[in-house]
Design a protein around this motif. Structure first.
Motif, PDB file in Angstrom:
ATOM      1  N   GLY A   1      30.850 -20.364  -7.649  1.00  0.00           N
ATOM      2  CA  GLY A   1      31.459 -21.520  -8.256  1.00  0.00           C
ATOM      3  C   GLY A   1      31.453 -21.239  -9.586  1.00  0.00           C
ATOM      4  N   ALA A   2      31.418 -22.452 -10.687  1.00  0.00           N
ATOM      5  CA  ALA A   2      31.390 -21.962 -12.201  1.00  0.00           C
ATOM      6  C   ALA A   2      29.423 -23.471 -12.501  1.00  0.00           C
ATOM      7  N   CYS A   3      28.707 -23.803 -11.676  1.00  0.00           N
ATOM      8  CA  CYS A   3      27.457 -24.246 -11.734  1.00  0.00           C
ATOM      9  C   CYS A   3      26.613 -22.716 -11.400  1.00  0.00           C
ATOM     10  N   GLN A   4      26.747 -22.969 -10.220  1.00  0.00           N
ATOM     11  CA  GLN A   4      25.657 -22.187  -9.187  1.00  0.00           C
ATOM     12  C   GLN A   4      24.111 -22.262  -9.348  1.00  0.00           C
ATOM     13  N   PHE A   5      24.031 -23.641  -9.591  1.00  0.00           N
ATOM     14  CA  PHE A   5      22.818 -24.212  -9.122  1.00  0.00           C
ATOM     15  C   PHE A   5      21.870 -23.800  -7.567  1.00  0.00           C
ATOM     16  N   THR A   6      20.921 -23.479  -7.779  1.00  0.00           N
ATOM     17  CA  THR A   6      20.320 -23.560  -6.377  1.00  0.00           C
ATOM     18  C   THR A   6      20.182 -24.703  -5.224  1.00  0.00           C
ATOM     19  N   VAL A   7      20.219 -24.758  -4.322  1.00  0.00           N
ATOM     20  CA  VAL A   7      19.885 -25.907  -3.345  1.00  0.00           C
ATOM     21  C   VAL A   7      18.912 -26.713  -4.422  1.00  0.00           C
ATOM     22  N   ILE A   8      18.072 -26.050  -4.653  1.00  0.00           N
ATOM     23  CA  ILE A   8      16.353 -26.349  -4.994  1.00  0.00           C
ATOM     24  C   ILE A   8      16.289 -27.228  -5.817  1.00  0.00           C
ATOM     25  N   GLN A   9      17.108 -26.544  -6.733  1.00  0.00           N
ATOM     26  CA  GLN A   9      17.456 -27.043  -8.256  1.00  0.00           C
ATOM     27  C   GLN A   9      18.236 -28.515  -8.494  1.00  0.00           C
ATOM     28  N   THR A  10      19.623 -28.481  -7.279  1.00  0.00           N
ATOM     29  CA  THR A  10      19.643 -29.606  -6.872  1.00  0.00           C
ATOM     30  C   THR A  10      19.276 -30.886  -6.676  1.00  0.00           C
ATOM     31  N   ALA A  11      18.310 -30.361  -5.566  1.00  0.00           N
ATOM     32  CA  ALA A  11      17.466 -31.374  -4.302  1.00  0.00           C
ATOM     33  C   ALA A  11      16.417 -31.938  -5.183  1.00  0.00           C
ATOM     34  N   ARG A  12      15.887 -30.691  -6.746  1.00  0.00           N
ATOM     35  CA  ARG A  12      15.229 -32.196  -7.476  1.00  0.00           C
ATOM     36  C   ARG A  12      15.621 -32.905  -8.432  1.00  0.00           C
ATOM     37  N   ILE A  13      16.926 -32.452  -8.651  1.00  0.00           N
ATOM     38  CA  ILE A  13      17.824 -33.706  -9.777  1.00  0.00           C
ATOM     39  C   ILE A  13      18.003 -35.075  -9.018  1.00  0.00           C
ATOM     40  N   PHE A  14      18.281 -34.480  -7.908  1.00  0.00           N
ATOM     41  CA  PHE A  14      18.478 -36.054  -6.820  1.00  0.00           C
ATOM     42  C   PHE A  14      17.072 -37.109  -6.612  1.00  0.00           C
ATOM     43  N   SER A  15      15.720 -35.834  -6.188  1.00  0.00           N
ATOM     44  CA  SER A  15      14.517 -36.073  -5.692  1.00  0.00           C
ATOM     45  C   SER A  15      14.518 -37.444  -7.025  1.00  0.00           C
ATOM     46  N   ALA A  16      14.412 -36.885  -8.560  1.00  0.00           N
ATOM     47  CA  ALA A  16      14.283 -37.042  -9.446  1.00  0.00           C
ATOM     48  C   ALA A  16      15.081 -38.558  -9.574  1.00  0.00           C
ATOM     49  N   ALA A  17      16.399 -38.524  -8.974  1.00  0.00           N
ATOM     50  CA  ALA A  17      17.088 -39.971  -9.117  1.00  0.00           C
ATOM     51  C   ALA A  17      16.758 -41.133  -8.289  1.00  0.00           C
ATOM     52  N   LEU A  18      16.403 -39.992  -6.715  1.00  0.00           N
ATOM     53  CA  LEU A  18      15.740 -41.290  -6.116  1.00  0.00           C
ATOM     54  C   LEU A  18      14.384 -42.135  -6.918  1.00  0.00           C
ATOM     55  N   PHE A  19      13.676 -41.189  -7.011  1.00  0.00           N
ATOM     56  CA  PHE A  19      12.105 -41.774  -7.205  1.00  0.00           C
ATOM     57  C   PHE A  19      12.218 -42.835  -8.522  1.00  0.00           C
ATOM     58  N   PHE A  20      13.734 -42.194  -9.536  1.00  0.00           N
ATOM     59  CA  PHE A  20      13.408 -43.890 -10.128  1.00  0.00           C
ATOM     60  C   PHE A  20      14.059 -45.011  -9.929  1.00  0.00           C
ATOM     61  N   VAL A  21      14.871 -44.968  -9.195  1.00  0.00           N
ATOM     62  CA  VAL A  21      15.279 -45.709  -8.374  1.00  0.00           C
ATOM     63  C   VAL A  21      14.565 -47.344  -7.877  1.00  0.00           C
TER      64      VAL A  21
END
Length: 72
Positions: A41-61
């Motif tokens: 794809g265009a972004c080519q993030f790893t699953v770990i990178q996307t999971a870290r962003i999601f974890s940070a979002a849940l932490f701040f919620v």
């Protein structure tokens, strides 16, 4: 009705809106995780990178919920 009581109502409206935006961010991660981590794809993030962003979002919620409950 006092001005302070009206302002407290607006704080609740703004806080609830921010909470729903945060929930939307969590939903967006579920919806776009496969696209973001696609190796071709265009972004080519790893699953770990996307999971870290999601974890940070849940932490701040969670932090927002804690601090909003302390306000009382």
């Amino acid at each position: 009705m006092s001005i302070e009581k009206i302002m407290n109502r607006w704080f609740a409206v703004v806080g609830a809106s921010l909470l729903w935006i945060a929930y939307g961010a969590a939903y967006a991660w579920f919806a776009f995780n496969k696209v973001l981590s696609d190796p071709d794809g265009a972004c080519q993030f790893t699953v770990i990178q996307t999971a870290r962003i999601f974890s940070a979002a849940l932490f701040f919620v969670s932090l927002m919920m804690i601090f909003s409950s302390l306000r009382g």
